[in-house]
Design an enzyme around this catalytic site. Structure first.
Site, PDB file in Angstrom:
ATOM      1  N   LYS A 191      22.865 101.703   2.717  1.00  0.00           N
ATOM      2  CA  LYS A 191      23.298 101.730   3.726  1.00  0.00           C
ATOM      3  C   LYS A 191      24.048 102.406   4.561  1.00  0.00           C
ATOM      4  O   LYS A 191      25.587 102.743   3.939  1.00  0.00           O
ATOM      5  CB  LYS A 191      23.408 100.363   3.317  1.00  0.00           C
ATOM      6  CG  LYS A 191      23.952  99.040   4.994  1.00  0.00           C
ATOM      7  CD  LYS A 191      23.974  97.484   4.784  1.00  0.00           C
ATOM      8  CE  LYS A 191      24.605  97.171   6.670  1.00  0.00           C
ATOM      9  NZ  LYS A 191      25.109  95.901   6.042  1.00  0.00           N
TER      10      LYS A 191
ATOM     11  N   SER B  17      21.525  93.123   9.194  1.00  0.00           N
ATOM     12  CA  SER B  17      22.159  94.621   9.680  1.00  0.00           C
ATOM     13  C   SER B  17      21.232  95.841   8.143  1.00  0.00           C
ATOM     14  O   SER B  17      22.119  97.092   9.110  1.00  0.00           O
ATOM     15  CB  SER B  17      23.551  94.848   9.337  1.00  0.00           C
ATOM     16  OG  SER B  17      24.366  94.504   7.888  1.00  0.00           O
TER      17      SER B  17
ATOM     18  N   SER C 287      23.470  89.332   6.440  1.00  0.00           N
ATOM     19  CA  SER C 287      23.236  90.589   6.841  1.00  0.00           C
ATOM     20  C   SER C 287      21.976  91.459   4.906  1.00  0.00           C
ATOM     21  O   SER C 287      21.527  92.400   5.819  1.00  0.00           O
ATOM     22  CB  SER C 287      24.018  91.869   6.953  1.00  0.00           C
ATOM     23  OG  SER C 287      24.209  91.762   8.132  1.00  0.00           O
TER      24      SER C 287
END
Length: 499
Positions: free
Chosen positions: A110, A185, A209
């Site tokens: 990420k 996210s 997320s």
């Protein structure tokens, strides 16, 4: 965005021309089917020398070249770095060196996680050229376990919000419907897994997320107990909201990868003193007589009927596993104070100075949250921390009777990718960009481990996730129930049409 994708495609073609990838890769090894092998099986084949790390990387780079321009999941591709790491992995194996569990498996991290020598932007123009000199602990542990880093996955600006778009790379699209959002996210990570771009992907979760994008992309997301994956560099070392973790196409794959990043660290005060290896154990267990609480309405939280119908229908699934299912839930009212205030406080603490210096660089929703945090008083924080404690004790008491709490992961199916956030569900209007995510962040406030597992599809073919929450620090038990649910339903086997 198109210029960046074009650049990455040219880089891939250059690698092939320069023979940095092996010319001996078979058609089978280079095909998409290899990319959809389970991570566990892929690792086994590499260790058995039936596949090489270079062959596996070549197949995934080919899949990325073919599919990624359609979805924009991987945003900083590093094929040369990955090719070098894969070659070194094969050499270590040839020399009989000890191999880590993830030996030779490609991984994408990420874009909030710092990666040594590889750009980390946090989805912000302020960091569009930032190249860290050190690894985040998740990156460090996966690298040590033998994973080959091939790139970064897209995330919203500073990870704020469950819709993955930013000014640096643009939006990531849902592979089941390219007009819809993938969530966030950890949106790029979920899409990368769903599309076979990587077998392993890292992520993080404060308000949902890891779970929200898993639900929207028909993969598995797991929010572990805080401290299960330590945060030795966290500014708020005692905070119980944010945690790192990973996603997987199956629960077993997720647990396999998770076993390499979980484990104690003396630099983190909330670190759980338990080795990560335990998560690599078999997930099977009897669930006969296990008590499960199925949600009611979370105190009036609105749910899209399509989501509600699918999750309610899984009462029969849990009963088929031998569980005793009752509709029950605690009062989640303290979450409204605890999460909103502490989230705003955290946003202000991390970004107030940047906002003052570069106000034009922040999206409106994040700017408003930071400004809200700056207006908080000591009394506000005291009230929020008190509510946080009340909710924690209330939820633990509730789970003395039930071993699991089951609810939807999201309050609605994937929505239009051009919508920054939903402003209404079932006639209930929202004033804040996180209001539509309560099904996730209510659970974040409790601190309990929670998994999102594929639960089915709407009539339009949009994925819906089922959220399974376990007792305090009973992370492995959550994965066991998630595994049993997954095996009973099989929804995760449906691939997106884009692949």
């Amino acid at each position: 965005m198109s210029e960046d994708l074009s650049t990455r495609r040219d880089a891939l073609r250059g690698l092939a021309a320069a023979s940095l990838l092996p010319s001996s890769v078979s058609a089978a090894a280079a095909g998409p089917e290899l990319c959809f092998l389970s991570a566990i099986e892929m690792a086994r084949l590499i260790r058995a020398k039936k596949l090489s790390a270079r062959e596996v990387l070549a197949a995934h780079l080919k899949q990325i070249e073919r599919v990624n321009p359609k979805v924009n999941a991987i945003v900083s591709l590093a094929p040369e770095m990955a090719a070098e790491a894969a070659a070194q992995a094969d050499e270590r194996q040839a020399h009989g060196e000890k191999l880590g569990p993830l030996h030779g498996l490609p991984v994408a991290h990420k874009d909030l996680m710092e990666t040594r020598g590889l750009r980390t932007t946090y989805g912000s123009p302020l960091f569009k050229d930032f190249v860290p000199t050190e690894d985040d602990i998740v990156v460090e542990r996966m690298r040590r376990a033998g994973a080959v880093i091939l790139g970064k996955t897209n995330t919203p600006e500073f990870g704020a919000g469950s819709q993955t778009f930013n000014k640096v790379f643009g939006a990531t699209l849902n592979p089941y419907d390219l007009t819809k959002t993938c969530g966030g996210s950890s949106g790029g990570a979920a899409v990368a897994l769903a599309c076979g771009l990587v077998p392993v992907a890292s992520g993080s979760d404060a308000g949902g997320s890891l779970r929200n994008p898993a639900a929207f992309c028909n993969v598995v997301g797991f929010r572990p107990s805080v401290g299960r994956v330590p945060a030795p560099k966290a500014a708020f070392a005692w905070s119980t909201f944010a945690t790192s973790g990973c996603l997987g196409r199956t629960v077993a794959d997720l647990a396999f990868a998770f076993s390499t990043i979980a484990g104690p660290d003396s630099r983190a005060p909330l670190s759980i003193e338990e080795p990560g290896e335990r998560f690599a154990a078999p997930l099977g267990r009897s669930l006969k007589g296990v008590r499960v609480a199925l949600f009611k309405d979370l105190g009036g939280v609105p749910f899209d009927p399509r989501v509600r119908s699918i999750v309610d229908g899984h009462r029969k699934t849990f009963e088929s596993l031998g569980c005793i299912v009752e509709q029950a839930e605690p009062d989640f009212a303290p979450c409204e104070v605890a999460f909103r205030v502490l989230r705003a406080w955290n946003s202000a603490a991390g970004n107030a100075d940047r906002l003052k210096q570069h106000p034009e660089a922040f999206k409106d929703t994040l700017r408003g949250e930071i400004e809200e945090g700056l207006r908080l008083t000591g009394q506000d924080l005291a009230r929020a921390e008190t509510a946080h404690g009340v909710m924690w004790r209330r939820f633990q008491a509730f789970l003395e009777k039930y071993e699991y709490f089951v609810l939807p992961t999201t309050q609605l199916p994937p929505f239009d990718v051009n919508t920054p956030y939903p402003t209404e569900i079932e006639g209930v209007r929202f004033t804040n960009y996180i209001d539509w995510m309560k099904a996730c962040w209510y659970i974040s406030v409790t601190g309990n481990p929670a998994a999102s597992v594929p639960g089915g599809f709407t009539a339009e073919g949009l994925p819906v996730g089922v959220q399974i929450v376990g007792r305090h620090h009973q992370d492995f038990a959550v994965l066991q129930m998630a595994h049993a649910f997954e095996q009973s339903t099989g929804f995760g086997k449906k691939r997106p049409g884009v692949v």
